[in-house]
Scaffold this active site. Structure first.
Site, PDB file in Angstrom:
ATOM      1  N   HIS A  24       0.835  -1.208   0.000  1.00 31.61           N
ATOM      2  CA  HIS A  24       0.000   0.000   0.000  1.00 31.61           C
ATOM      3  C   HIS A  24       0.869   1.256   0.000  1.00 31.61           C
ATOM      4  O   HIS A  24       0.674   2.163  -0.822  1.00 31.61           O
ATOM      5  CB  HIS A  24      -0.909  -0.018   1.234  1.00 31.61           C
ATOM      6  CG  HIS A  24      -1.780   1.191   1.381  1.00 31.61           C
ATOM      7  ND1 HIS A  24      -3.134   1.164   1.139  1.00 31.61           N
ATOM      8  CD2 HIS A  24      -1.496   2.477   1.750  1.00 31.61           C
ATOM      9  CE1 HIS A  24      -3.641   2.371   1.340  1.00 31.61           C
ATOM     10  NE2 HIS A  24      -2.663   3.183   1.718  1.00 31.61           N
ATOM     11  N   GLU A  25       1.831   1.306   0.915  1.00 25.57           N
ATOM     12  CA  GLU A  25       2.671   2.497   1.008  1.00 25.57           C
ATOM     13  C   GLU A  25       3.596   2.632  -0.204  1.00 25.57           C
ATOM     14  O   GLU A  25       3.797   3.730  -0.722  1.00 25.57           O
ATOM     15  CB  GLU A  25       3.487   2.463   2.303  1.00 25.57           C
ATOM     16  CG  GLU A  25       2.665   2.572   3.573  1.00 25.57           C
ATOM     17  CD  GLU A  25       1.853   3.859   3.652  1.00 25.57           C
ATOM     18  OE1 GLU A  25       2.262   4.859   3.028  1.00 25.57           O
ATOM     19  OE2 GLU A  25       0.809   3.862   4.323  1.00 25.57           O
TER      20      GLU A  25
END
Length: 213
Positions: A24-25
Site C-alpha cells: 500500500h505504502e
C-alpha cells in the site's frame, strides 16, 4: 482441517498484514514518482522492504492485540512522504497518488481470494494454515481498502475528495486534516465508523466473490 492455536493465528495474520501495509505504502511512492514527485524515492521509501514502512505500535502492537482480543482490526504504517506540490498537476495527480494505495489492497485481496479458492491443491497438513492466512489477507486488505477510501483527510479518501472538489471547497476541506485522526478515532470507538463503512465493505466483498468465482 485442524483448529489453529492463537500463536498460529497471529503467525497466519503476520504475512498478510506486512504485505498489505508495505505494498500500500510503496504504491503511493511509485505513483508519486510516476507523476513527478521524487521525495519518497530520495528517502528510500519506494521499496517492498517492510522494515522501511513498519510503525512499532501501529503495524505490530495494535494489530496483534486486536487479533488476540477479537476486536476490530486497526493499525497503520509510516506514511510514505509525498510532496504534492512537486506533482506535474498537483490537484489532479493527487487523486491517482491517493488511489494507488487502496487499489493495491484490492489487487492483493483478489490474490488471497484466489489462494483460498485453490487451497485444496496444497498438502492437507498446510491447508488450515493457508486457509486462515488467505482469509486474513482478504479481511485485512478489504478493511484497509474501505477505511482508506473514507473521505476524511489525511486518509486517501480525503485526498481524493480534495482532488475532486472545486478549489475553494478543496482548500477548506483540506484544513480538516489537522483534526482528522481525532475524528477517525472518535468515529471508531463510538461505532459510527463501522456503520458507515459496512455497506461499502459488503459491496467489495461481493465484488471480490464475483471476481474469484
Amino acid at each position: 482441517m485442524e483448529e489453529l492455536t492463537v500463536v498460529q493465528k497471529i503467525a497466519a495474520y503476520a504475512l498478510p498484514i506486512l504485505f498489505a501495509i508495505t505494498v500500500h505504502e510503496a504504491a503511493h511512492g511509485y505513483a508519486a514518482k510516476y507523476f513527478g514527485d521524487l521525495t519518497a524515492e530520495r528517502m528510500g521509501r519506494i521499496t517492498l522492504n517492510p522494515f522501511k514502512h513498519i510503525d512499532p505500535i501501529g503495524t505490530i502492537l495494535l494489530p496483534a492485540l486486536s487479533i488476540m482480543l477479537g476486536g476490530v482490526l486497526f493499525g497503520w504504517a509510516k506514511p510514505v512522504p509525498v510532496n504534492f506540490g512537486q506533482l506535474r498537476r498537483p490537484k489532479q495527480d493527487m487523486l491517482w497518488v491517493a488511489l494507488a494505495g487502496p487499489a493495491s489492497n484490492f489487487v492483493m485481496a483478489i490474490g488471497w481470494g484466489l489462494l483460498l479458492a485453490r487451497v485444496e491443491l496444497f498438502p492437507e497438513s498446510a491447508q488450515a494454515y493457508l486457509s486462515q492466512m488467505s482469509v486474513a489477507g482478504i479481511q485485512i486488505n478489504l478493511v484497509l481498502l474501505v477505511l482508506n477510501l473514507f473521505p476524511l483527510p489525511p486518509l486517501d479518501g480525503g485526498r481524493i475528495a480534495v482532488s475532486l472538489l472545486p478549489m475553494k471547497a478543496a482548500i477548506k476541506f483540506a484544513q480538516i486534516e489537522r483534526y482528522g485522526m481525532f475524528i477517525l478515532i472518535a468515529l471508531l470507538f463510538t461505532g459510527i465508523l463501522g456503520i458507515l463503512l459496512s455497506p461499502v465493505l459488503r459491496f467489495f466483498q461481493q465484488l471480490l466473490a464475483v471476481i474469484i468465482m
